[in-house]
Write an enzyme that holds these catalytic residues in place. Structure first.
Site, PDB file in Angstrom:
ATOM      1  N   ASP A 157       0.851  -1.118   0.041  1.00  0.00           N
ATOM      2  CA  ASP A 157      -0.215   0.217  -0.162  1.00  0.00           C
ATOM      3  C   ASP A 157       0.770   1.331  -0.116  1.00  0.00           C
ATOM      4  O   ASP A 157       0.247   2.280   0.369  1.00  0.00           O
ATOM      5  CB  ASP A 157      -0.891   0.034   1.185  1.00  0.00           C
ATOM      6  N   ARG A 182       4.174   1.854 -11.561  1.00  0.00           N
ATOM      7  CA  ARG A 182       3.572   1.216 -10.533  1.00  0.00           C
ATOM      8  C   ARG A 182       2.753   0.169 -10.723  1.00  0.00           C
ATOM      9  O   ARG A 182       2.699  -0.917 -10.044  1.00  0.00           O
ATOM     10  CB  ARG A 182       2.895   2.368  -9.591  1.00  0.00           C
ATOM     11  N   LYS A 240      -6.359  -0.549   6.439  1.00  0.00           N
ATOM     12  CA  LYS A 240      -5.147  -0.320   7.517  1.00  0.00           C
ATOM     13  C   LYS A 240      -5.343   1.464   7.698  1.00  0.00           C
ATOM     14  O   LYS A 240      -5.352   2.036   6.748  1.00  0.00           O
ATOM     15  CB  LYS A 240      -3.825  -1.036   6.662  1.00  0.00           C
ATOM     16  N   GLU A 288      -2.735   0.101  13.462  1.00  0.00           N
ATOM     17  CA  GLU A 288      -1.402   0.228  13.611  1.00  0.00           C
ATOM     18  C   GLU A 288      -0.877   1.434  14.277  1.00  0.00           C
ATOM     19  O   GLU A 288      -0.884   2.766  13.807  1.00  0.00           O
ATOM     20  CB  GLU A 288      -0.912   0.533  11.938  1.00  0.00           C
ATOM     21  N   GLU A 336       2.331   2.939  15.254  1.00  0.00           N
ATOM     22  CA  GLU A 336       3.702   2.529  15.234  1.00  0.00           C
ATOM     23  C   GLU A 336       4.574   3.400  15.885  1.00  0.00           C
ATOM     24  O   GLU A 336       4.395   4.686  15.833  1.00  0.00           O
ATOM     25  CB  GLU A 336       4.158   2.705  13.401  1.00  0.00           C
ATOM     26  N   LYS A 372      -1.137  -4.173  14.267  1.00  0.00           N
ATOM     27  CA  LYS A 372      -0.061  -4.289  13.546  1.00  0.00           C
ATOM     28  C   LYS A 372       0.990  -3.110  14.338  1.00  0.00           C
ATOM     29  O   LYS A 372       0.912  -1.766  14.084  1.00  0.00           O
ATOM     30  CB  LYS A 372      -0.198  -3.569  11.841  1.00  0.00           C
ATOM     31  N   SER A 417       3.208  -8.410   8.568  1.00  0.00           N
ATOM     32  CA  SER A 417       2.530  -7.486   7.522  1.00  0.00           C
ATOM     33  C   SER A 417       3.458  -6.619   7.036  1.00  0.00           C
ATOM     34  O   SER A 417       3.668  -5.321   7.480  1.00  0.00           O
ATOM     35  CB  SER A 417       1.337  -6.625   8.243  1.00  0.00           C
ATOM     36  N   TYR A 437      11.776  -8.732  32.474  1.00  0.00           N
ATOM     37  CA  TYR A 437      11.354  -7.690  31.440  1.00  0.00           C
ATOM     38  C   TYR A 437      10.200  -6.780  32.270  1.00  0.00           C
ATOM     39  O   TYR A 437       9.448  -7.453  33.094  1.00  0.00           O
ATOM     40  CB  TYR A 437      10.897  -8.478  30.256  1.00  0.00           C
TER      41      TYR A 437
END
Lengths: 412, 362
Positions: free
Chosen positions: A83, A105, A196, A237, A239, A279, A350, A412
């Site tokens: 994408d 493309r 997404k 997502e 990130e 994600k 992904s 942790y």
């Protein structure tokens, strides 16, 4: 008040005064009662801010969403993130000396989407960019239809990029909510079953700020809610960029805070978790961190962070590869699936760059390189399909070296 | 900004995690014997026994002497009981600990009204809690319990009640961990009312989401905690009846949507359920087809002690009968915690199976 206007002039000013006074009195009275009823209404509605369920989705809608999410994350399968926006694609193409034209493309995505049947065993979903959804193969087959006919789920990037958050240290939120419901409905009609949306956070001395965390979590939840209303599984997502010199622990801590906020927002917005995918970034040290970590340490930090924040109801976690090399991304995903902690969700990929880097390099814009390029892509797809099951055998030495540095999970 | 100022050392985390794992080891659950003096009074009154210190001691002695470590991983004490002794003069914590059972202590100080709400409450007990926890740790305790209460009605639970109780639970949990005590987090939603199963599920999901957000905000180490929630059941006055399988499905679904996998165990409260009901429901949960990454066990008070109390009647001659009743319930619940309980009442099994709604999406 019943005095007629034909009174003596000496009285008329006071009459008009009285009249206007009365008018004002009535108006005030009206306004006061309006306010009173308004505040009563408000206090009552605030008072009745109790958890009542107004079903957001029917049983059938929920079932459909969950099934889509499960199909995408079938064991051994992951997502091809194809994408890249026009701008991002431009960067990829210029790196191999190819012009960023619509035709190039199209040719590039075609070579990926027409890869042979080996792709079907390891790719559960493909994320499209808007332009690509309406492009076709040389013989006129629509790309979305092509992918769907292969039994692979079609996805679509729906966000409209990041915008700055004023008053922060260069932090952003993501836009794209306007008219999103209508867009989702159209995409669903055009063959898409998942979407997404990428939010971005960064680690530095003062970031991510509370505002950035809260705002991005909220916008992700709004997006997710709207998607589900239109039969589209939202991939969420959030990130956290790997830029910086922070260590593994710092990234883990930030990831836990961000994901906790994301899932609280999803709950607040009544999102059906079983019909979503996450994600996230893997938990890694910053790119400029001087300390090196093994894939086992990365896996342990990542799985620990997820176990502390991602409810078991979430069907699958499909990691982004960020700036990782193809090999790194596979090794880390494999280590994650071998981590001895309980993992109640699918843990797969992904990947964009981590699936396509070699393919792009091999293609270099030449039609005669298409087959060889597709072969590179299939190779990475198969290896990641194995990594998603913990069955990837790296040819590198990190496997053996990594084991000796294994750190017990309670640290942790 | 998000920087970590470590609240616990690796050694502290390991200790807490180990304690939690021991309590919910496979086939084990918790005996909630932490009834306050007032609550104990209600229990004793029902069997015409005077509510004095000696009677309370005698009854707890009856339980603790017979308790089987194979199915009981932890016992929650009330403050008074922690400093009482068995008939043979052995301090109760020592008696219990020597059997390999973890000692816990109720540390909250009861509910307090939330002004401006429809009779909702928060729970008090934070003042000096750190010092109290340190002392309890010295006196043999390794876990603690704090009960918050919410209720379902037209206007409840309110956003304030949810937020305030989640926050106070997180403060309590944070303080406990600083002192080596595993906090059992109990956000009880009362079963009183006419609401149905779906309403309880919805409310439970909202409450638990808020609870875990608060725990995260307060930097609580989830691997060193336990959750003590209500099962998702219909209100007591709900005209519609639900099977153990429906209760199980609604409960496990709600938990899967809110409780992170890092939490080692979920030990249900029995609320107003009968002994048999509580066992059957727990059993059904451990048989649901949904994946459960945490242990699902019990932390029962009444559901473990009702028969024992009834058998005892305050008479020494009934001691063995009372202990047998208690042991039997403990064993049944230990099996239920593994999904291996088989009810002797065959009719029950048949009637519940026929009402099971397959594939119902919650």
């Amino acid at each position: 008040l019943s005095l007629s206007p034909s009174l003596s002039p000496s009285l008329s000013p006071s009459l008009s005064l009285s009249k206007s006074f009365l008018n004002r009195f009535y108006v005030t009275l009206f306004l006061h009662s309006l306010c009173l009823s308004l505040s009563l209404f408000l206090s009552v509605s605030l008072f009745i801010r109790m958890p009542h369920q107004y079903p957001a989705l029917t049983t059938e809608q929920k079932k459909e969403l969950q099934e889509i999410a499960e199909r995408i994350t079938t064991p051994g399968k992951g997502i091809l993130a194809a994408d890249e926006s026009t701008g991002s694609m431009g960067k990829r193409l210029s790196a191999i000396g190819v012009d960023n034209t619509e035709e190039n493309r199209r040719l590039y995505r075609q070579l990926l989407f027409t890869a042979d049947e080996r792709m079907d065993a390891c790719i559960g979903g493909v994320i499209f960019f808007h332009e690509t959804l309406y492009q076709s193969t040389d013989d006129g087959t629509n790309f979305a239809q092509l992918i769907k006919d292969r039994g692979i789920v079609v996805g679509i990037k729906v966000d409209k990029g990041v915008v700055p958050l004023a008053g922060t240290d260069g932090e952003t939120t993501t836009q794209g909510l306007d008219g999103l419901a209508e867009r989702c409905a159209q995409y669903k009609a055009d063959g898409a079953d998942f979407a997404k949306w990428r939010s971005v956070l960064k680690i530095s001395e003062h970031t991510p700020s509370e505002l950035a965390i809260m705002e991005n979590a909220n916008v992700l939840a709004r997006y997710a809610s709207i998607c589900q209303q239109n039969g589209i599984v939202p991939i969420v997502e959030p990130e956290i960029l790997p830029d910086g010199d922070h260590d593994l622990k710092r990234c883990q801590y930030v990831t836990e805070k961000v994901l906790a906020a994301v899932y609280k927002a999803l709950s607040d917005h009544h999102v059906y978790l079983e019909g979503t995918l996450l994600k996230p970034n893997m938990v890694t040290p910053g790119h400029a961190c001087s300390k090196k970590y093994t894939s086992e340490e990365i896996a342990m930090a990542t799985v620990t962070a997820l176990r502390r924040t991602v409810p078991p109801a979430v069907t699958g976690v499909t990691f982004l590869s960020g700036g990782q090399s193809e090999e790194e991304a596979s090794i880390n995903l494999n280590a994650i699936n071998l981590c001895p902690l309980g993992k109640p969700w699918a843990l797969t990929f992904s990947y964009g760059r981590a699936l396509q880097a070699s393919a792009l390099n091999t293609w270099r814009g030449e039609r005669e390189n298409e087959k060889a390029a597709a072969e590179q892509f299939i190779k990475r797809a198969e290896l990641n399909g194995l990594a998603a099951q913990g069955k990837y055998e790296s040819t590198g030495e990190s496997g053996a070296a990594g084991q000796s540095l294994y750190v017990a999970n309670h640290a942790y | 900004m998000t920087t970590q100022f470590p609240s616990l050392s690796p050694a502290q985390k390991k200790e807490l995690s180990d304690i939690a794992q021991r309590i919910v080891a496979p086939g084990k659950g918790i005996l909630a014997a932490d009834e306050s003096t007032g609550t104990m009074g209600k229990r004793l009154e029902k069997i015409n026994v005077e509510n004095n210190e000696e009677n309370r001691r005698t009854f707890r002695d009856l339980l603790f002497s017979a308790v089987d470590a194979n199915c009981i991983g932890g016992i929650i004490f009330f403050h008074e009981t922690l400093y009482q002794k068995s008939d043979k003069g052995v301090p109760f914590p020592k008696l219990v600990k020597d059997k390999g059972i973890v000692v816990g202590i109720k540390v909250d100080k009861g509910t307090a009204g939330l002004n401006g709400t429809d009779g909702e409450t928060t729970t008090q007990g934070l003042d000096g809690l750190s010092e109290r926890c340190a002392q309890y740790k010295k006196d043999g305790c390794d876990f603690a319990k704090w009960r918050c209460v919410l209720k379902i009605s037209d206007a409840c639970p309110s956003a304030l009640a949810i937020a305030e109780n989640a926050n106070v639970l997180a403060r309590y949990a944070s303080i406990c961990q600083q002192n080596g005590l595993v906090p059992i987090v109990e956000p009880e939603i009362l079963p009183d009312g006419t609401h149905d199963l779906l309403r309880t599920q919805y409310v439970t999901e909202k409450v638990l989401a808020a609870t875990y957000k608060a725990l995260n905000d307060h930097h609580v180490y989830l691997e060193g905690t336990l959750l003590k929630p209500n099962m998702v059941t219909a209100g007591h006055s709900c005209p519609k009846k639900f099977t153990p399988q429906e209760v199980a499905m609604a409960t496990v679904t709600a938990l899967r949507r809110t409780v992170p996998a890092a939490v080692p165990g979920i030990t249900f409260l029995s609320g107003g359920q009968s002994e048999e009901e509580a066992t059957q429901n727990l059993n059904a949960m451990n048989q649901t087809a949904l994946h459960r990454p945490w242990k699902l066990s019990f932390s029962y008070g009444r559901a473990l002690q009702a028969s024992a109390l009834a058998a005892w009647q305050g008479k020494a001659s009934n001691k063995k009968a009372a202990q047998d009743a208690f042991t039997s319930r403990a064993k049944s619940n230990g099996l239920a915690a593994k999904g291996e309980y088989t009810s002797t009442a065959g009719a029950d099994k048949a009637s519940t199976q026929s009402l099971h709604t397959a594939n119902y999406v919650y």
